[in-house]
Scaffold this motif. Structure first.
Motif, mmCIF file in Angstrom:
data_model
loop_
_atom_site.group_PDB
_atom_site.id
_atom_site.type_symbol
_atom_site.label_atom_id
_atom_site.label_comp_id
_atom_site.label_asym_id
_atom_site.label_seq_id
_atom_site.Cartn_x
_atom_site.Cartn_y
_atom_site.Cartn_z
ATOM 1 N N PRO A 19 38.227 38.600 41.755
ATOM 2 C CA PRO A 19 37.436 39.268 40.566
ATOM 3 C C PRO A 19 36.746 40.657 41.168
ATOM 4 N N CYS A 20 36.743 41.029 42.501
ATOM 5 C CA CYS A 20 36.145 42.205 42.928
ATOM 6 C C CYS A 20 37.384 43.444 42.875
ATOM 7 N N ILE A 21 38.536 42.838 42.709
ATOM 8 C CA ILE A 21 39.713 43.633 42.493
ATOM 9 C C ILE A 21 40.265 43.919 41.062
ATOM 10 N N THR A 22 40.192 42.778 40.338
ATOM 11 C CA THR A 22 40.465 42.757 38.877
ATOM 12 C C THR A 22 39.475 43.556 38.162
ATOM 13 N N SER A 23 38.054 43.742 38.589
ATOM 14 C CA SER A 23 37.198 44.576 37.794
ATOM 15 C C SER A 23 37.282 45.788 38.192
ATOM 16 N N ARG A 24 37.932 46.081 39.005
ATOM 17 C CA ARG A 24 38.277 47.695 39.567
ATOM 18 C C ARG A 24 39.986 48.157 39.286
#
Length: 227
Positions: A19-24
Protein backbone atom coordinates in the motif's frame (compact mmCIF):
# COMPACT_ATOMS: atom_id res chain seq x y z
CA UNK A 1 23.12 -15.27 -12.23
CA UNK A 2 19.59 -15.71 -13.51
CA UNK A 3 18.55 -17.02 -10.09
CA UNK A 4 19.70 -13.80 -8.39
CA UNK A 5 18.00 -11.64 -11.01
CA UNK A 6 14.84 -13.69 -10.58
CA UNK A 7 14.92 -13.12 -6.81
CA UNK A 8 15.21 -9.35 -7.20
CA UNK A 9 12.49 -9.27 -9.85
CA UNK A 10 10.21 -11.17 -7.48
CA UNK A 11 11.13 -8.75 -4.69
CA UNK A 12 10.35 -5.80 -6.96
CA UNK A 13 6.94 -7.27 -7.78
CA UNK A 14 6.16 -7.82 -4.09
CA UNK A 15 7.21 -4.29 -3.14
CA UNK A 16 5.06 -2.85 -5.92
CA UNK A 17 2.00 -4.43 -4.30
CA UNK A 18 2.50 -2.75 -0.90
CA UNK A 19 0.00 0.00 0.00
CA UNK A 20 2.81 2.47 0.73
CA UNK A 21 3.88 2.08 -2.92
CA UNK A 22 0.53 1.73 -4.69
CA UNK A 23 -0.65 4.93 -2.97
CA UNK A 24 2.27 6.82 -4.52
CA UNK A 25 1.89 6.62 -8.32
CA UNK A 26 5.06 8.64 -8.96
CA UNK A 27 7.26 5.98 -7.39
CA UNK A 28 9.21 3.72 -9.74
CA UNK A 29 11.11 0.77 -8.30
CA UNK A 30 14.44 -0.10 -9.90
CA UNK A 31 16.99 -2.70 -8.90
CA UNK A 32 20.52 -3.81 -9.70
CA UNK A 33 22.19 -7.07 -8.76
CA UNK A 34 25.59 -5.42 -8.41
CA UNK A 35 26.38 -3.03 -11.23
CA UNK A 36 26.32 0.72 -11.69
CA UNK A 37 27.24 3.44 -9.23
CA UNK A 38 27.02 1.11 -6.21
CA UNK A 39 29.75 -1.20 -7.57
CA UNK A 40 29.27 -4.73 -6.25
CA UNK A 41 26.43 -3.87 -3.89
CA UNK A 42 22.94 -5.04 -4.97
CA UNK A 43 20.24 -2.44 -4.45
CA UNK A 44 16.54 -1.74 -4.87
CA UNK A 45 15.68 1.96 -5.20
CA UNK A 46 12.35 3.81 -4.84
CA UNK A 47 12.52 6.79 -7.20
CA UNK A 48 9.90 9.53 -7.31
CA UNK A 49 9.89 10.58 -10.95
CA UNK A 50 9.37 14.24 -10.03
CA UNK A 51 12.69 14.10 -8.14
CA UNK A 52 14.87 11.73 -10.15
CA UNK A 53 14.77 8.83 -12.59
CA UNK A 54 18.29 7.62 -11.77
CA UNK A 55 20.17 6.62 -8.63
CA UNK A 56 23.04 8.87 -9.70
CA UNK A 57 21.38 12.02 -8.36
CA UNK A 58 18.53 13.29 -6.24
CA UNK A 59 17.10 11.89 -3.02
CA UNK A 60 15.36 8.53 -2.64
CA UNK A 61 14.86 5.52 -0.33
CA UNK A 62 16.87 2.42 -1.23
CA UNK A 63 17.57 -1.09 -0.02
CA UNK A 64 21.34 -1.71 0.00
CA UNK A 65 22.45 -5.32 0.39
CA UNK A 66 25.81 -6.35 1.84
CA UNK A 67 28.17 -7.89 -0.69
CA UNK A 68 28.26 -11.10 1.34
CA UNK A 69 24.43 -11.11 1.72
CA UNK A 70 24.77 -11.03 5.51
CA UNK A 71 22.17 -8.29 5.77
CA UNK A 72 20.76 -5.17 4.19
CA UNK A 73 20.02 -1.52 4.90
CA UNK A 74 16.83 0.46 4.39
CA UNK A 75 18.27 3.88 3.70
CA UNK A 76 17.04 7.39 2.98
CA UNK A 77 19.81 8.42 0.64
CA UNK A 78 21.25 10.88 -1.86
CA UNK A 79 22.65 9.86 -5.22
CA UNK A 80 26.40 10.39 -5.25
CA UNK A 81 27.65 9.85 -8.81
CA UNK A 82 26.66 13.18 -10.36
CA UNK A 83 27.86 15.24 -7.40
CA UNK A 84 31.23 13.55 -7.12
CA UNK A 85 31.76 13.53 -10.88
CA UNK A 86 31.14 17.27 -11.09
CA UNK A 87 32.92 18.37 -7.90
CA UNK A 88 35.44 15.61 -7.27
CA UNK A 89 35.28 13.13 -4.41
CA UNK A 90 36.46 15.40 -1.58
CA UNK A 91 34.26 18.40 -2.38
CA UNK A 92 31.41 16.14 -3.45
CA UNK A 93 31.43 14.37 -0.09
CA UNK A 94 31.47 17.71 1.72
CA UNK A 95 28.37 18.78 -0.23
CA UNK A 96 26.64 15.44 0.43
CA UNK A 97 27.32 15.67 4.18
CA UNK A 98 26.00 19.23 4.27
CA UNK A 99 22.83 18.24 2.45
CA UNK A 100 22.32 15.15 4.61
CA UNK A 101 22.55 17.35 7.70
CA UNK A 102 19.91 19.75 6.37
CA UNK A 103 17.64 16.88 5.23
CA UNK A 104 17.51 15.37 8.74
CA UNK A 105 14.47 17.50 9.49
CA UNK A 106 12.40 15.47 7.04
CA UNK A 107 13.42 12.16 8.63
CA UNK A 108 13.16 12.99 12.33
CA UNK A 109 10.32 10.50 12.93
CA UNK A 110 12.51 7.64 11.68
CA UNK A 111 14.56 7.76 14.88
CA UNK A 112 11.52 6.49 16.78
CA UNK A 113 11.49 3.26 14.74
CA UNK A 114 15.16 2.38 15.06
CA UNK A 115 16.82 4.36 12.25
CA UNK A 116 20.08 6.23 12.69
CA UNK A 117 21.15 9.47 11.07
CA UNK A 118 24.04 8.99 8.67
CA UNK A 119 26.62 10.76 10.80
CA UNK A 120 25.90 8.36 13.69
CA UNK A 121 26.44 5.13 11.73
CA UNK A 122 29.67 3.40 12.74
CA UNK A 123 29.15 -0.20 11.64
CA UNK A 124 27.40 -2.48 9.16
CA UNK A 125 28.56 -0.46 6.17
CA UNK A 126 27.57 -2.20 2.94
CA UNK A 127 30.87 -3.44 1.59
CA UNK A 128 33.04 -1.05 -0.37
CA UNK A 129 30.70 1.94 -0.09
CA UNK A 130 32.47 3.13 3.06
CA UNK A 131 32.77 6.87 3.56
CA UNK A 132 30.87 7.79 0.38
CA UNK A 133 27.84 5.86 1.64
CA UNK A 134 28.02 7.59 5.01
CA UNK A 135 28.34 11.04 3.43
CA UNK A 136 25.24 10.49 1.30
CA UNK A 137 23.08 8.84 3.98
CA UNK A 138 20.34 10.87 5.61
CA UNK A 139 19.01 8.02 7.76
CA UNK A 140 19.35 4.24 7.71
CA UNK A 141 18.34 1.04 9.48
CA UNK A 142 20.22 -2.24 9.31
CA UNK A 143 18.68 -5.73 9.20
CA UNK A 144 20.83 -8.76 9.89
CA UNK A 145 20.12 -11.93 7.92
CA UNK A 146 19.94 -13.86 11.21
CA UNK A 147 17.43 -11.43 12.72
CA UNK A 148 15.13 -10.38 9.90
CA UNK A 149 11.98 -8.37 10.68
CA UNK A 150 8.51 -9.71 10.17
CA UNK A 151 6.73 -8.68 6.99
CA UNK A 152 4.57 -6.32 9.05
CA UNK A 153 7.55 -4.69 10.78
CA UNK A 154 9.42 -4.20 7.52
CA UNK A 155 6.35 -2.78 5.81
CA UNK A 156 5.91 -0.35 8.70
CA UNK A 157 9.56 0.71 8.39
CA UNK A 158 9.27 1.19 4.64
CA UNK A 159 6.07 3.21 5.12
CA UNK A 160 7.90 5.44 7.61
CA UNK A 161 10.70 6.05 5.10
CA UNK A 162 8.20 6.83 2.34
CA UNK A 163 6.53 9.32 4.69
CA UNK A 164 9.92 10.97 5.22
CA UNK A 165 10.35 11.05 1.46
CA UNK A 166 6.97 12.79 1.17
CA UNK A 167 8.16 15.41 3.67
CA UNK A 168 11.21 16.07 1.53
CA UNK A 169 9.25 16.17 -1.73
CA UNK A 170 6.71 18.64 -0.33
CA UNK A 171 9.51 20.93 0.86
CA UNK A 172 10.69 21.42 -2.72
CA UNK A 173 7.51 23.35 -3.56
CA UNK A 174 8.16 25.93 -0.82
CA UNK A 175 10.01 28.98 -2.21
CA UNK A 176 13.50 29.47 -0.78
CA UNK A 177 15.90 32.39 -0.63
CA UNK A 178 19.48 32.16 -1.90
CA UNK A 179 22.41 34.54 -1.66
CA UNK A 180 25.14 34.67 -4.32
CA UNK A 181 28.15 36.93 -4.44
CA UNK A 182 30.36 38.44 -7.10
CA UNK A 183 33.49 40.54 -7.39
CA UNK A 184 33.31 43.86 -9.28
CA UNK A 185 36.64 42.87 -10.80
CA UNK A 186 34.86 40.19 -12.84
CA UNK A 187 31.21 41.27 -13.10
CA UNK A 188 29.42 44.61 -13.54
CA UNK A 189 26.34 45.12 -11.40
CA UNK A 190 24.81 47.18 -14.20
CA UNK A 191 24.31 43.92 -16.10
CA UNK A 192 21.25 43.19 -13.96
CA UNK A 193 19.42 46.19 -15.43
CA UNK A 194 20.94 46.04 -18.89
CA UNK A 195 20.31 42.36 -19.66
CA UNK A 196 17.01 40.51 -19.89
CA UNK A 197 18.61 37.42 -18.31
CA UNK A 198 21.78 36.70 -16.36
CA UNK A 199 23.32 33.22 -16.13
CA UNK A 200 25.01 32.21 -12.88
CA UNK A 201 27.24 29.21 -12.22
CA UNK A 202 26.18 27.35 -9.07
CA UNK A 203 28.09 24.43 -7.57
CA UNK A 204 26.41 23.75 -4.25
CA UNK A 205 22.64 23.27 -3.78
CA UNK A 206 22.18 23.29 -7.55
CA UNK A 207 19.58 20.50 -7.32
CA UNK A 208 17.60 22.47 -4.73
CA UNK A 209 17.31 25.82 -6.53
CA UNK A 210 14.06 26.07 -8.49
CA UNK A 211 11.79 28.45 -10.35
CA UNK A 212 10.05 30.84 -7.99
CA UNK A 213 12.89 31.07 -5.44
CA UNK A 214 14.17 34.52 -4.45
CA UNK A 215 17.83 35.35 -5.09
CA UNK A 216 19.93 38.14 -3.58
CA UNK A 217 23.31 38.94 -5.07
CA UNK A 218 26.05 40.32 -2.85
CA UNK A 219 28.83 42.46 -4.28
CA UNK A 220 32.05 41.93 -2.39
CA UNK A 221 33.87 44.95 -1.05
CA UNK A 222 31.20 46.24 1.29
CA UNK A 223 28.97 47.81 -1.35
CA UNK A 224 25.83 46.00 -0.26
CA UNK A 225 23.06 43.69 -1.41
CA UNK A 226 21.40 43.87 -4.81
CA UNK A 227 17.92 42.27 -5.09
Amino acid sequence: SSRVVGFFKSLENSLNELPCITSRPNINIKFSVGQGNWAAVPWVAFLDNTETTTTQEGVYPVLLFNEDCSGFHLTFLQGVAKVTDELGKREGMRVLRSRAESYKVYAADLLEVGFQFGNNITEHRPGSLGEVYLAATIASKYYDLNDLPTDTDFTNDLTAVMDAYDNYLVSRSIPKTWTFQFSPDYFRKEAFSELSAVSWTVRTHRNEIKDGDRVYVWQTGGVGVIA
